[in-house]
Motif scaffolding. Structure first.
Motif, PDB file in Angstrom:
ATOM      1  N   ASN A 129       3.132   1.485  15.135  1.00 55.47           N
ATOM      2  CA  ASN A 129       4.340   2.064  14.531  1.00 55.47           C
ATOM      3  C   ASN A 129       5.259   0.931  14.062  1.00 55.47           C
ATOM      4  O   ASN A 129       6.335   0.715  14.623  1.00 55.47           O
ATOM      5  N   PRO A 130       4.844   0.184  13.028  1.00 51.42           N
ATOM      6  CA  PRO A 130       5.621  -0.985  12.605  1.00 51.42           C
ATOM      7  C   PRO A 130       6.986  -0.621  12.033  1.00 51.42           C
ATOM      8  O   PRO A 130       7.130   0.391  11.339  1.00 51.42           O
ATOM      9  N   MET A 131       7.963  -1.430  12.357  1.00 51.14           N
ATOM     10  CA  MET A 131       9.323  -1.209  11.867  1.00 51.14           C
ATOM     11  C   MET A 131       9.493  -1.713  10.434  1.00 51.14           C
ATOM     12  O   MET A 131      10.286  -1.191   9.667  1.00 51.14           O
ATOM     13  N   TYR A 132       8.712  -2.743  10.082  1.00 51.88           N
ATOM     14  CA  TYR A 132       8.844  -3.375   8.770  1.00 51.88           C
ATOM     15  C   TYR A 132       7.512  -3.351   8.024  1.00 51.88           C
ATOM     16  O   TYR A 132       6.457  -3.589   8.604  1.00 51.88           O
ATOM     17  N   SER A 133       7.566  -3.104   6.724  1.00 51.75           N
ATOM     18  CA  SER A 133       6.342  -3.071   5.927  1.00 51.75           C
ATOM     19  C   SER A 133       5.971  -4.443   5.393  1.00 51.75           C
ATOM     20  O   SER A 133       4.864  -4.641   4.895  1.00 51.75           O
ATOM     21  N   GLY A 134       6.878  -5.385   5.481  1.00 53.51           N
ATOM     22  CA  GLY A 134       6.602  -6.726   4.999  1.00 53.51           C
ATOM     23  C   GLY A 134       7.835  -7.610   5.151  1.00 53.51           C
ATOM     24  O   GLY A 134       8.849  -7.185   5.715  1.00 53.51           O
ATOM     25  N   MET A 135       7.732  -8.826   4.617  1.00 52.47           N
ATOM     26  CA  MET A 135       8.796  -9.812   4.782  1.00 52.47           C
ATOM     27  C   MET A 135      10.122  -9.343   4.173  1.00 52.47           C
ATOM     28  O   MET A 135      11.164  -9.369   4.828  1.00 52.47           O
TER      29      MET A 135
END
Length: 290
Positions: free
Chosen positions: A39-45
């Motif tokens: 369940n990642p909070m960020y999709s990328g940098m």
């Protein structure tokens, strides 16, 4: 002794410059390295940059800065004191002949091992503070973080992830100082300079940036494992990994090779300005103290 004090003072200047320039990049790197895979909070940098700024403002990128500002200043001063001492030691053994590439690498590696005694706990505390968001704050600052960890887990808790930190520092700073010293030596030979003090500032910055890439391109997977271990729980269900090797196995099983390179974008973006600033600070301070 006088020379070592100069190395120490100049290294401290370089360390402070490194933190002020590199901390925002490091915060993004650590958050990407340690976020949940399910369940990642960020999709990328850039998503991490956007969400951090929206939720926490500019201060969010400088979370945990107090610890490295003091600690990394000490770390970098240790690095330069040890590497300069080792260079003088090898120079005496060589009876004035130039240091070999292997000696340059070992001088840097020795500085990394010495540095890890301080950098291990400093980076552990900084990493735990960096991954805190406005809704998950468990520590009220570096002192509170140290106090809570030490009270519950003692000194081993403070030094969590120390084995992988030491391995990273050995290889990383071996490559780091070898690259910088090799580039400086070649420039002095090519331009027929009499000393490194004659190097123009732009070359110092360029070679410092090159040293940063030499370090991070060779140790990033180890750094990813270190971050996972240092943000892992201490016991019970909160603890995902039983050891460094267990962390490596589980990361590879869950994410493949890509799992060891999460957050590499901000790390490589940071490498050039942060390490250019480090060596510029060191060289300028050394010239001032000469």
């Amino acid at each position: 002794m006088i020379q070592s004090l100069k190395d120490c003072a100049s290294g401290t200047v370089g360390g402070i410059m490194q933190v002020l320039v590199g901390q925002p990049f490091d915060t993004v790197k650590v958050r990407l390295q340690t976020q949940s895979t399910s369940n990642p909070m960020y999709s990328g940098m850039m998503d991490c940059v956007r969400k951090t700024h929206q939720a926490e403002g500019l201060r969010g990128f400088y979370k945990g800065t107090a610890t490295p500002l003091v600690g990394i200043g000490a770390c970098v001063s240790i690095q330069f004191v040890v590497v300069e001492f080792m260079k003088r030691h090898f120079g005496q053994k060589n009876h004035g002949d130039p240091l070999t590439n292997g000696q340059l690498y070992l001088a840097g590696a020795a500085s990394g091992v010495a540095n890890s005694i301080v950098s291990g706990p400093v980076e552990h505390i900084r990493t735990r503070l960096q991954v805190q968001t406005s809704g998950t704050a468990g520590y009220n600052g570096p002192i509170d973080c140290i106090r809570q960890i030490y009270r519950s887990h003692g000194l081993p808790g403070i030094y969590k992830g120390q084995v992988i930190t030491m391995a990273r520092e050995f290889q990383g700073y071996g490559a780091y100082f070898f690259a910088y010293e090799w580039l400086v030596r070649k420039s002095i030979e090519r331009n027929k300079l009499t000393s490194r003090a004659e190097l123009p500032s732009w070359e110092v910055c360029l070679y410092g940036a090159g040293a940063g890439y030499a370090m991070w391109l060779t140790v990033y997977p180890m750094d990813a494992v270190k971050s996972k271990l240092q943000t892992d729980g201490f016991a019970g269900a909160a603890k995902k990994y039983t050891s460094t090797l267990d962390c490596v196995r589980k990361t590879f099983a869950a994410e493949g090779v890509a799992g060891f390179f999460r957050g590499v974008g901000p790390c490589l973006l940071r490498a050039a300005p942060s390490n250019a600033a480090t060596f510029m600070g060191f060289e300028v301070a050394m010239r001032f103290l000469a």
